[in-house]
Design a protein around this motif. Structure first.
Motif, mmCIF file in Angstrom:
data_model
loop_
_atom_site.group_PDB
_atom_site.id
_atom_site.type_symbol
_atom_site.label_atom_id
_atom_site.label_comp_id
_atom_site.label_asym_id
_atom_site.label_seq_id
_atom_site.Cartn_x
_atom_site.Cartn_y
_atom_site.Cartn_z
ATOM 1 N N ILE A 21 0.857 -1.182 0.000
ATOM 2 C CA ILE A 21 0.000 0.000 0.000
ATOM 3 C C ILE A 21 0.896 1.237 0.000
ATOM 4 C CG2 ILE A 21 -1.756 1.294 1.282
ATOM 5 C CD1 ILE A 21 -2.551 -1.418 2.599
ATOM 6 N N ILE A 22 0.575 2.191 -0.863
ATOM 7 C CA ILE A 22 1.270 3.482 -0.871
ATOM 8 C C ILE A 22 0.294 4.542 -0.379
ATOM 9 C CG2 ILE A 22 2.379 5.283 -2.256
ATOM 10 C CD1 ILE A 22 4.069 2.833 -2.307
ATOM 11 N N VAL A 23 0.723 5.318 0.604
ATOM 12 C CA VAL A 23 -0.027 6.486 1.053
ATOM 13 C C VAL A 23 0.679 7.691 0.449
ATOM 14 C CG1 VAL A 23 -0.785 7.850 3.035
ATOM 15 C CG2 VAL A 23 -0.716 5.337 3.198
ATOM 16 N N PHE A 24 -0.025 8.419 -0.396
ATOM 17 C CA PHE A 24 0.535 9.581 -1.085
ATOM 18 C C PHE A 24 -0.107 10.826 -0.500
ATOM 19 C CE2 PHE A 24 0.669 12.853 -4.304
ATOM 20 C CZ PHE A 24 1.902 12.693 -4.911
ATOM 21 N N GLY A 25 0.662 11.578 0.301
ATOM 22 C CA GLY A 25 0.120 12.776 0.928
ATOM 23 C C GLY A 25 0.608 14.037 0.265
ATOM 24 N N ASP A 26 -0.250 15.042 0.234
ATOM 25 C CA ASP A 26 0.179 16.353 -0.249
ATOM 26 C C ASP A 26 1.289 16.871 0.657
ATOM 27 O OD1 ASP A 26 0.212 18.725 -1.709
ATOM 28 O OD2 ASP A 26 -1.373 19.634 -0.512
ATOM 29 N N TYR A 27 2.052 17.828 0.161
ATOM 30 C CA TYR A 27 3.225 18.317 0.889
ATOM 31 C C TYR A 27 2.894 19.385 1.930
ATOM 32 C CZ TYR A 27 2.608 21.416 -3.110
ATOM 33 O OH TYR A 27 2.061 22.219 -4.077
ATOM 34 N N ASP A 28 1.637 19.796 2.070
ATOM 35 C CA ASP A 28 1.326 20.799 3.088
ATOM 36 C C ASP A 28 1.014 20.133 4.430
ATOM 37 O OD1 ASP A 28 -1.277 19.830 2.859
ATOM 38 O OD2 ASP A 28 -2.134 21.710 2.139
ATOM 39 N N ALA A 29 0.735 20.957 5.444
ATOM 40 C CA ALA A 29 0.506 20.422 6.798
ATOM 41 C C ALA A 29 -0.669 19.451 6.820
ATOM 42 C CB ALA A 29 0.273 21.567 7.785
ATOM 43 N N ASP A 30 -1.694 19.737 6.043
ATOM 44 C CA ASP A 30 -2.865 18.864 6.006
ATOM 45 C C ASP A 30 -2.523 17.501 5.407
ATOM 46 O OD1 ASP A 30 -5.485 17.945 6.114
ATOM 47 O OD2 ASP A 30 -6.136 19.087 4.367
ATOM 48 N N GLY A 31 -1.875 17.511 4.247
ATOM 49 C CA GLY A 31 -1.508 16.246 3.592
ATOM 50 C C GLY A 31 -0.516 15.439 4.397
ATOM 51 N N VAL A 32 0.466 16.116 4.989
ATOM 52 C CA VAL A 32 1.472 15.418 5.800
ATOM 53 C C VAL A 32 0.821 14.815 7.044
ATOM 54 C CG1 VAL A 32 3.560 15.728 7.191
ATOM 55 C CG2 VAL A 32 3.417 16.753 4.924
ATOM 56 N N CYS A 33 -0.041 15.580 7.709
ATOM 57 C CA CYS A 33 -0.719 15.054 8.900
ATOM 58 C C CYS A 33 -1.647 13.889 8.550
ATOM 59 C CB CYS A 33 -1.504 16.164 9.600
ATOM 60 S SG CYS A 33 -0.479 17.350 10.471
ATOM 61 N N GLY A 34 -2.380 14.018 7.440
ATOM 62 C CA GLY A 34 -3.276 12.938 7.023
ATOM 63 C C GLY A 34 -2.521 11.672 6.653
ATOM 64 N N ALA A 35 -1.393 11.841 5.966
ATOM 65 C CA ALA A 35 -0.560 10.680 5.607
ATOM 66 C C ALA A 35 0.052 10.065 6.864
ATOM 67 C CB ALA A 35 0.533 11.094 4.624
ATOM 68 N N SER A 36 0.483 10.894 7.795
ATOM 69 C CA SER A 36 1.054 10.402 9.054
ATOM 70 C C SER A 36 0.024 9.617 9.853
ATOM 71 C CB SER A 36 1.568 11.570 9.904
ATOM 72 O OG SER A 36 2.598 12.243 9.246
ATOM 73 N N LEU A 37 -1.199 10.105 9.832
ATOM 74 C CA LEU A 37 -2.286 9.427 10.534
ATOM 75 C C LEU A 37 -2.500 8.023 9.970
ATOM 76 C CD1 LEU A 37 -5.393 11.464 11.469
ATOM 77 C CD2 LEU A 37 -5.639 9.096 10.816
ATOM 78 N N LEU A 38 -2.544 7.909 8.648
ATOM 79 C CA LEU A 38 -2.696 6.587 8.035
ATOM 80 C C LEU A 38 -1.478 5.709 8.318
ATOM 81 C CD1 LEU A 38 -4.361 7.422 4.596
ATOM 82 C CD2 LEU A 38 -5.410 6.374 6.599
ATOM 83 N N HIS A 39 -0.286 6.306 8.292
ATOM 84 C CA HIS A 39 0.928 5.559 8.618
ATOM 85 C C HIS A 39 0.833 4.973 10.027
ATOM 86 C CE1 HIS A 39 5.068 4.470 9.415
ATOM 87 N NE2 HIS A 39 5.057 5.306 10.437
ATOM 88 N N GLU A 40 0.387 5.766 10.986
ATOM 89 C CA GLU A 40 0.263 5.275 12.364
ATOM 90 C C GLU A 40 -0.699 4.090 12.447
ATOM 91 O OE1 GLU A 40 1.997 6.066 15.157
ATOM 92 O OE2 GLU A 40 3.227 7.226 13.774
#
Length: 194
Positions: A21-40
């Motif tokens: 699975i690849i989680v592709f997050g946008d580079y702003d605070a929202d995308g990074v936080c959302g990707a981090s959340l899925l990573h956790e």
């Protein structure tokens, strides 16, 4: 959300098959936080996954043909976009042709046409009935994790996902979504987690 059951089903299938699975997050605070959340979440359940955040100055916004090809060549079978994806028609068609299913978590303006993704979690979709219409991308990631946790298919303590609300609060404030309704509640408790 109208496509939440489809998204849960496809993620569960990927986990059962040990698909990448690849989680592709946008580079702003929202995308990074959302990707981090899925990573956790994926780390908690032992999923085979990677997180990719594009370089703003070199790669620009959203998916590109190159990274989409790289994901397919690298063996990915499921791609989850966070805070982007609804305007990436060609890249999603490329992913489909490579056998990579795409789940989009996005909250941007309604595109002229919707991409041919496996599932789209976006409260601005004209057929969406979810009552909150201004969640951040990380807020949508949280709703996905909440649905996955409550599906009963994973050994996660009840309420574990609340510890991810700090990321939702940071994203909501940094992305300047209205702090009303559900956003206000998620941000309130996210600040308490912080």
């Amino acid at each position: 959300f109208r496509d939440m059951k489809k998204a849960i089903s496809r993620i569960t299938e990927a986990l059962e098959r040990s698909e990448k699975i690849i989680v592709f997050g946008d580079y702003d605070a929202d995308g990074v936080c959302g990707a981090s959340l899925l990573h956790e979440f994926f780390k908690k359940i032992g999923a085979r996954h990677e997180v990719y955040i594009p370089d703003r100055s070199k790669e620009g916004f959203g998916l590109s043909e190159k990274v989409t090809r790289d994901f397919g060549a690298g063996g990915a079978k499921l791609l989850i976009t966070v805070d982007c994806g609804v305007t990436d028609y060609n890249e999603i068609e490329r992913a489909n042709s490579l056998g990579v299913d795409v789940i989009i978590l996005d909250h941007h303006l309604v595109p002229p046409r919707w991409p041919n993704a496996y599932a789209i979690i976006d409260h601005k979709h004209p057929e969406e009935t979810y009552p909150e219409h201004v969640l951040s991308g990380a807020g949508l990631s949280f709703k996905l994790v909440q649905a996955l946790a409550r599906s009963g298919k994973f050994e996660i303590p009840a309420g574990w996902e609340k510890w991810l609300l700090d990321l939702v609060a940071i994203a909501a404030i940094a992305d300047m979504v209205p702090l009303t309704g559900e956003n206000r509640v998620l941000t309130h408790y996210g600040l308490r987690v912080l």
